[in-house]
Scaffold this motif. Sequence first.
Motif, PDB file in Angstrom:
ATOM      1  N   GLU A 156     -67.240 -11.319 -44.556  1.00 32.48           N
ATOM      2  CA  GLU A 156     -66.923  -9.939 -44.918  1.00 32.48           C
ATOM      3  C   GLU A 156     -65.423  -9.721 -44.907  1.00 32.48           C
ATOM      4  OE1 GLU A 156     -67.858  -6.919 -41.714  1.00 32.48           O
ATOM      5  OE2 GLU A 156     -68.780  -8.695 -40.819  1.00 32.48           O
ATOM      6  N   THR A 157     -65.038  -8.581 -45.437  1.00 32.01           N
ATOM      7  CA  THR A 157     -63.666  -8.116 -45.393  1.00 32.01           C
ATOM      8  C   THR A 157     -63.685  -6.784 -44.664  1.00 32.01           C
ATOM      9  OG1 THR A 157     -63.155  -9.251 -47.457  1.00 32.01           O
ATOM     10  CG2 THR A 157     -61.675  -7.493 -46.822  1.00 32.01           C
ATOM     11  N   PHE A 158     -62.711  -6.572 -43.782  1.00 21.21           N
ATOM     12  CA  PHE A 158     -62.704  -5.329 -43.004  1.00 21.21           C
ATOM     13  C   PHE A 158     -61.292  -4.793 -42.874  1.00 21.21           C
ATOM     14  CE2 PHE A 158     -61.633  -8.455 -39.883  1.00 21.21           C
ATOM     15  CZ  PHE A 158     -61.014  -7.811 -38.825  1.00 21.21           C
ATOM     16  N   ASP A 159     -61.177  -3.555 -42.417  1.00 15.92           N
ATOM     17  CA  ASP A 159     -59.894  -2.897 -42.206  1.00 15.92           C
ATOM     18  C   ASP A 159     -59.435  -3.174 -40.777  1.00 15.92           C
ATOM     19  OD1 ASP A 159     -57.916  -0.987 -41.450  1.00 15.92           O
ATOM     20  OD2 ASP A 159     -58.546   0.315 -43.082  1.00 15.92           O
ATOM     21  N   TYR A 160     -58.325  -3.892 -40.642  1.00 22.67           N
ATOM     22  CA  TYR A 160     -57.761  -4.239 -39.342  1.00 22.67           C
ATOM     23  C   TYR A 160     -56.433  -3.500 -39.196  1.00 22.67           C
ATOM     24  CZ  TYR A 160     -56.226  -7.317 -35.486  1.00 22.67           C
ATOM     25  OH  TYR A 160     -55.792  -7.834 -34.284  1.00 22.67           O
ATOM     26  N   ASP A 161     -56.476  -2.364 -38.538  1.00 21.74           N
ATOM     27  CA  ASP A 161     -55.284  -1.532 -38.331  1.00 21.74           C
ATOM     28  C   ASP A 161     -54.568  -1.211 -39.639  1.00 21.74           C
ATOM     29  OD1 ASP A 161     -55.723  -1.466 -35.592  1.00 21.74           O
ATOM     30  OD2 ASP A 161     -54.442  -3.202 -35.210  1.00 21.74           O
ATOM     31  N   GLY A 162     -55.340  -0.868 -40.657  1.00 24.66           N
ATOM     32  CA  GLY A 162     -54.767  -0.480 -41.941  1.00 24.66           C
ATOM     33  C   GLY A 162     -54.547  -1.618 -42.910  1.00 24.66           C
ATOM     34  N   ASP A 163     -54.834  -2.844 -42.499  1.00 23.88           N
ATOM     35  CA  ASP A 163     -54.692  -3.999 -43.383  1.00 23.88           C
ATOM     36  C   ASP A 163     -56.067  -4.582 -43.696  1.00 23.88           C
ATOM     37  OD1 ASP A 163     -51.853  -4.042 -43.472  1.00 23.88           O
ATOM     38  OD2 ASP A 163     -51.799  -5.034 -41.515  1.00 23.88           O
ATOM     39  N   ILE A 164     -56.274  -4.910 -44.948  1.00 22.33           N
ATOM     40  CA  ILE A 164     -57.522  -5.575 -45.334  1.00 22.33           C
ATOM     41  C   ILE A 164     -57.474  -7.007 -44.797  1.00 22.33           C
ATOM     42  CG2 ILE A 164     -58.935  -6.342 -47.284  1.00 22.33           C
ATOM     43  CD1 ILE A 164     -58.840  -3.285 -46.786  1.00 22.33           C
ATOM     44  N   THR A 165     -58.534  -7.425 -44.131  1.00 19.61           N
ATOM     45  CA  THR A 165     -58.580  -8.725 -43.460  1.00 19.61           C
ATOM     46  C   THR A 165     -59.898  -9.421 -43.755  1.00 19.61           C
ATOM     47  OG1 THR A 165     -57.202  -7.813 -41.695  1.00 19.61           O
ATOM     48  CG2 THR A 165     -58.381  -9.833 -41.200  1.00 19.61           C
ATOM     49  N   ASP A 166     -59.823 -10.733 -43.981  1.00 17.24           N
ATOM     50  CA  ASP A 166     -61.030 -11.534 -44.194  1.00 17.24           C
ATOM     51  C   ASP A 166     -61.586 -11.998 -42.858  1.00 17.24           C
ATOM     52  OD1 ASP A 166     -60.993 -11.313 -46.950  1.00 17.24           O
ATOM     53  OD2 ASP A 166     -60.009 -13.242 -47.281  1.00 17.24           O
ATOM     54  N   TRP A 167     -62.905 -11.917 -42.719  1.00 17.77           N
ATOM     55  CA  TRP A 167     -63.632 -12.284 -41.506  1.00 17.77           C
ATOM     56  C   TRP A 167     -64.466 -13.522 -41.807  1.00 17.77           C
ATOM     57  CZ3 TRP A 167     -63.657 -10.264 -36.616  1.00 17.77           C
ATOM     58  CH2 TRP A 167     -64.723 -10.620 -35.788  1.00 17.77           C
ATOM     59  N   PHE A 168     -64.225 -14.588 -41.064  1.00 21.71           N
ATOM     60  CA  PHE A 168     -64.943 -15.850 -41.231  1.00 21.71           C
ATOM     61  C   PHE A 168     -65.775 -16.128 -39.981  1.00 21.71           C
ATOM     62  CE2 PHE A 168     -61.461 -16.266 -44.157  1.00 21.71           C
ATOM     63  CZ  PHE A 168     -61.898 -17.120 -45.158  1.00 21.71           C
ATOM     64  N   GLU A 169     -66.845 -16.889 -40.172  1.00 18.67           N
ATOM     65  CA  GLU A 169     -67.610 -17.332 -39.008  1.00 18.67           C
ATOM     66  C   GLU A 169     -68.150 -18.733 -39.228  1.00 18.67           C
ATOM     67  OE1 GLU A 169     -72.055 -15.711 -38.915  1.00 18.67           O
ATOM     68  OE2 GLU A 169     -70.590 -14.073 -38.946  1.00 18.67           O
ATOM     69  N   LEU A 170     -68.306 -19.438 -38.119  1.00 19.85           N
ATOM     70  CA  LEU A 170     -68.870 -20.779 -38.119  1.00 19.85           C
ATOM     71  C   LEU A 170     -69.858 -20.867 -36.969  1.00 19.85           C
ATOM     72  CD1 LEU A 170     -68.997 -23.712 -39.138  1.00 19.85           C
ATOM     73  CD2 LEU A 170     -67.039 -24.216 -37.632  1.00 19.85           C
ATOM     74  N   LYS A 171     -71.109 -21.110 -37.320  1.00 18.77           N
ATOM     75  CA  LYS A 171     -72.154 -21.256 -36.301  1.00 18.77           C
ATOM     76  C   LYS A 171     -72.229 -22.710 -35.855  1.00 18.77           C
ATOM     77  CE  LYS A 171     -74.746 -17.386 -38.023  1.00 18.77           C
ATOM     78  NZ  LYS A 171     -75.675 -16.940 -39.021  1.00 18.77           N
ATOM     79  N   LYS A 172     -72.541 -22.870 -34.590  1.00 22.30           N
ATOM     80  CA  LYS A 172     -72.658 -24.212 -34.014  1.00 22.30           C
ATOM     81  C   LYS A 172     -73.637 -25.065 -34.829  1.00 22.30           C
ATOM     82  CE  LYS A 172     -73.824 -26.363 -29.590  1.00 22.30           C
ATOM     83  NZ  LYS A 172     -74.179 -26.081 -28.192  1.00 22.30           N
ATOM     84  N   SER A 173     -74.720 -24.472 -35.272  1.00 24.58           N
ATOM     85  CA  SER A 173     -75.744 -25.208 -36.024  1.00 24.58           C
ATOM     86  C   SER A 173     -75.236 -25.700 -37.378  1.00 24.58           C
ATOM     87  CB  SER A 173     -76.989 -24.330 -36.215  1.00 24.58           C
ATOM     88  OG  SER A 173     -76.645 -23.164 -36.945  1.00 24.58           O
ATOM     89  N   GLN A 174     -74.148 -25.101 -37.875  1.00 25.76           N
ATOM     90  CA  GLN A 174     -73.606 -25.485 -39.186  1.00 25.76           C
ATOM     91  C   GLN A 174     -72.371 -26.378 -39.074  1.00 25.76           C
ATOM     92  OE1 GLN A 174     -73.090 -21.361 -40.327  1.00 25.76           O
ATOM     93  NE2 GLN A 174     -74.655 -21.597 -41.914  1.00 25.76           N
ATOM     94  N   TYR A 175     -71.906 -26.603 -37.853  1.00 28.69           N
ATOM     95  CA  TYR A 175     -70.660 -27.341 -37.663  1.00 28.69           C
ATOM     96  C   TYR A 175     -70.901 -28.843 -37.700  1.00 28.69           C
ATOM     97  CZ  TYR A 175     -66.470 -29.179 -35.428  1.00 28.69           C
ATOM     98  OH  TYR A 175     -65.332 -29.880 -35.144  1.00 28.69           O
ATOM     99  N   ARG A 176     -70.027 -29.529 -38.447  1.00 25.19           N
ATOM    100  CA  ARG A 176     -70.036 -30.988 -38.502  1.00 25.19           C
ATOM    101  C   ARG A 176     -68.683 -31.463 -37.996  1.00 25.19           C
ATOM    102  NH1 ARG A 176     -71.319 -28.986 -43.225  1.00 25.19           N
ATOM    103  NH2 ARG A 176     -69.429 -29.730 -44.205  1.00 25.19           N
ATOM    104  N   SER A 177     -68.658 -32.112 -36.837  1.00 21.28           N
ATOM    105  CA  SER A 177     -67.378 -32.552 -36.257  1.00 21.28           C
ATOM    106  C   SER A 177     -66.845 -33.781 -36.971  1.00 21.28           C
ATOM    107  CB  SER A 177     -67.534 -32.830 -34.776  1.00 21.28           C
ATOM    108  OG  SER A 177     -68.464 -33.846 -34.552  1.00 21.28           O
TER     109      SER A 177
END
Length: 177
Positions: A156-177
């Motif tokens: 998602e994209t959200f408002d961070y103190d007046g700035d548009i910011t991209d939000w990323f996530e990585l779940k443990k189940s999807q992580y490949r080391s």
Amino acid sequence: MKLIAETPRLILRELDFSDEKDLFEMDSDPAVHLYIENKPVESIAEITAVIKMLKRQYKENGVARWAVINKETNECIGWAGLKYYREPLNNRINFYELGYRFKTKHWGKGYASESSRAILDYAFKQLRIDVVFAITDPDNKKSKNVLTKLGFELTETFDYDGDITDWFELKKSQYRS
């Protein structure tokens, strides 16, 4: 100083006051601050205050940003690590966020990806975290490329103190080391 992780080229350890000059070199550079909310520092005293804050975070949360040391030169080339958010951000609370920052002379050498992989291994294997988040400016294409390469998904994209910011996530189940 506590050692957190080691990679073929890097050592990640807790930041210490011996890192002040290297952190000042990095954080006084306007290019380093192009996509982040704070301004370049103007004195070593500001860096000292940051290190004191990080040392408190190590004690309170067990994690914070860590020094990234080039094994070949023993230079602190920047920092990378996890920040634990106890205060709400983007309608979430009590979560871990991956972050990294490097001296401009070390950009484009793969250090962000290399150190972040070590941090994610630590997060998922040692700390047993289920999900790690990351935020970046939508125009910061290099950081977005690092996050995507690591397996993060832009959710998602959200408002961070007046700035548009991209939000990323990585779940443990999807992580490949």
